[in-house]
Design an enzyme around this catalytic site. Structure first.
Site, PDB file in Angstrom:
ATOM      1  CE  LYS A   9      49.546  43.951 -10.129  1.00  0.00           C
ATOM      2  NZ  LYS A   9      49.451  43.266 -11.439  1.00  0.00           N
ATOM      3  CE1 TYR A  49      45.359  39.732 -10.362  1.00  0.00           C
ATOM      4  CE2 TYR A  49      47.220  39.205  -8.948  1.00  0.00           C
ATOM      5  CZ  TYR A  49      46.541  40.108  -9.751  1.00  0.00           C
ATOM      6  OH  TYR A  49      47.037  41.378  -9.942  1.00  0.00           O
ATOM      7  NE  ARG A  85      41.049  48.186 -15.401  1.00  0.00           N
ATOM      8  CZ  ARG A  85      41.540  46.940 -15.441  1.00  0.00           C
ATOM      9  NH1 ARG A  85      41.906  46.329 -14.320  1.00  0.00           N
ATOM     10  NH2 ARG A  85      41.676  46.319 -16.572  1.00  0.00           N
ATOM     11  CG  ASN A 112      51.120  44.966 -14.290  1.00  0.00           C
ATOM     12  OD1 ASN A 112      51.163  44.670 -13.103  1.00  0.00           O
ATOM     13  ND2 ASN A 112      50.111  44.621 -15.075  1.00  0.00           N
ATOM     14  CG  HIS A 115      44.927  44.804  -8.749  1.00  0.00           C
ATOM     15  ND1 HIS A 115      44.410  44.002  -9.728  1.00  0.00           N
ATOM     16  CD2 HIS A 115      43.910  45.068  -7.893  1.00  0.00           C
ATOM     17  CE1 HIS A 115      43.125  43.769  -9.466  1.00  0.00           C
ATOM     18  NE2 HIS A 115      42.799  44.407  -8.351  1.00  0.00           N
ATOM     19  CD  GLU A 126      39.819  42.900  -7.265  1.00  0.00           C
ATOM     20  OE1 GLU A 126      39.911  42.162  -8.260  1.00  0.00           O
ATOM     21  OE2 GLU A 126      40.159  44.108  -7.277  1.00  0.00           O
TER      22      GLU A 126
HETATM   23  P1  ATP Z   1      45.184  43.729 -12.641  1.00  0.00           P
HETATM   24  O1  ATP Z   1      44.054  42.722 -12.484  1.00  0.00           O
HETATM   25  O2  ATP Z   1      46.449  43.305 -11.913  1.00  0.00           O
HETATM   26  O3  ATP Z   1      44.777  45.123 -12.320  1.00  0.00           O
HETATM   27  P2  ATP Z   1      44.664  43.847 -15.452  1.00  0.00           P
HETATM   28  O4  ATP Z   1      43.230  43.828 -15.062  1.00  0.00           O
HETATM   29  O5  ATP Z   1      45.152  44.993 -16.285  1.00  0.00           O
HETATM   30  O6  ATP Z   1      45.601  43.758 -14.181  1.00  0.00           O
HETATM   31  P3  ATP Z   1      44.489  41.024 -15.961  1.00  0.00           P
HETATM   32  O7  ATP Z   1      44.163  40.469 -17.296  1.00  0.00           O
HETATM   33  O8  ATP Z   1      43.437  41.022 -14.894  1.00  0.00           O
HETATM   34  O9  ATP Z   1      45.051  42.511 -16.197  1.00  0.00           O
HETATM   35  O10 ATP Z   1      45.768  40.274 -15.440  1.00  0.00           O
HETATM   36  C1  ATP Z   1      46.098  40.259 -14.060  1.00  0.00           C
HETATM   37  C2  ATP Z   1      47.592  40.390 -13.915  1.00  0.00           C
HETATM   38  O11 ATP Z   1      48.208  39.218 -14.443  1.00  0.00           O
HETATM   39  C3  ATP Z   1      48.233  41.543 -14.700  1.00  0.00           C
HETATM   40  O12 ATP Z   1      48.200  42.758 -14.039  1.00  0.00           O
HETATM   41  C4  ATP Z   1      49.653  41.050 -14.848  1.00  0.00           C
HETATM   42  O13 ATP Z   1      50.407  41.248 -13.643  1.00  0.00           O
HETATM   43  C5  ATP Z   1      49.446  39.552 -15.045  1.00  0.00           C
HETATM   44  N1  ATP Z   1      49.369  39.192 -16.465  1.00  0.00           N
HETATM   45  C6  ATP Z   1      48.367  39.462 -17.336  1.00  0.00           C
HETATM   46  N2  ATP Z   1      48.618  38.970 -18.552  1.00  0.00           N
HETATM   47  C7  ATP Z   1      49.831  38.362 -18.455  1.00  0.00           C
HETATM   48  C8  ATP Z   1      50.662  37.651 -19.380  1.00  0.00           C
HETATM   49  N3  ATP Z   1      50.295  37.474 -20.656  1.00  0.00           N
HETATM   50  N4  ATP Z   1      51.853  37.183 -18.922  1.00  0.00           N
HETATM   51  C9  ATP Z   1      52.229  37.347 -17.635  1.00  0.00           C
HETATM   52  N5  ATP Z   1      51.496  38.000 -16.724  1.00  0.00           N
HETATM   53  C10 ATP Z   1      50.314  38.503 -17.114  1.00  0.00           C
HETATM   54 MG    MG Z   2      42.420  42.380 -13.744  1.00  0.00          MG
END
Ligand code: ATP
Ligand code: MG
Length: 137
Positions: A9, A49, A85, A112, A115, A126
């Protein structure tokens, strides 16, 4: 062999951690099958997203994801989706296990570092969203 879609990211690229993260990807046994540096537009981040459209963090997340270049990756390994993951760790770096990428490089639940696709259907969507068939031969 399975493929998954990964992103280094914009936070991690900006802080010059991309090289270290790529080294960790290789050390964990993933083969890089496609890779591109790209600065996503806000619209491109929103399309990626789209499943999170209704979430309160959608606006901030898509601003962040379009704030600078990221690295788009197709990774291959046995059980790649689950393995990636695990390598990344929990969404919130504060809750991620020691030794995971998000623990070591993430700075908040939003910023974080990486992704990863969460299921075979999302990996297919994706990979196809960002890479053309010819890039994935
Ligand atoms: P990713 O899809 O990026 O791999 P993930 O599957 O672990 O992450 P998701 O629930 O899909 O988590 O959320 C997508 C992204 O949105 C997260 O990686 C993070 O960058 C952001 N995100 C998730 N929850 C929050 C939150 N509560 N506040 C702010 N940003 C968030
Ligand atoms: Mg996700």
């Amino acid at each position: 062999m399975e493929r998954t879609f990964a992103i280094i990211k914009p936070d991690a690229v900006a802080s010059r951690k991309a090289g270290q993260i790529l080294a960790r990807i290789e050390a964990a046994g993933f083969t890089v099958r496609a890779m591109r540096l790209q600065h996503l537009t806000k619209k491109e981040a929103e399309g990626f997203y789209a499943v999170h459209r209704e979430r309160p963090f959608f606006g901030g997340l898509t601003d962040f994801m379009s704030s600078g270049p990221c690295i788009l990756l197709a990774l291959e390994k046995q059980d790649a989706i689950k393995a990636w993951r695990t390598t990344m760790g929990a969404t919130d770096p504060a809750k991620a296990d020691a030794g995971t990428l998000r623990k070591d490089f993430g700075t908040s639940i939003e910023r974080n570092a990486t992704h990863g696709s969460d299921a075979p259907e999302t990996a297919a969507f994706e990979l196809g969203y960002f890479f053309r068939g010819m890039e994935l031969i």
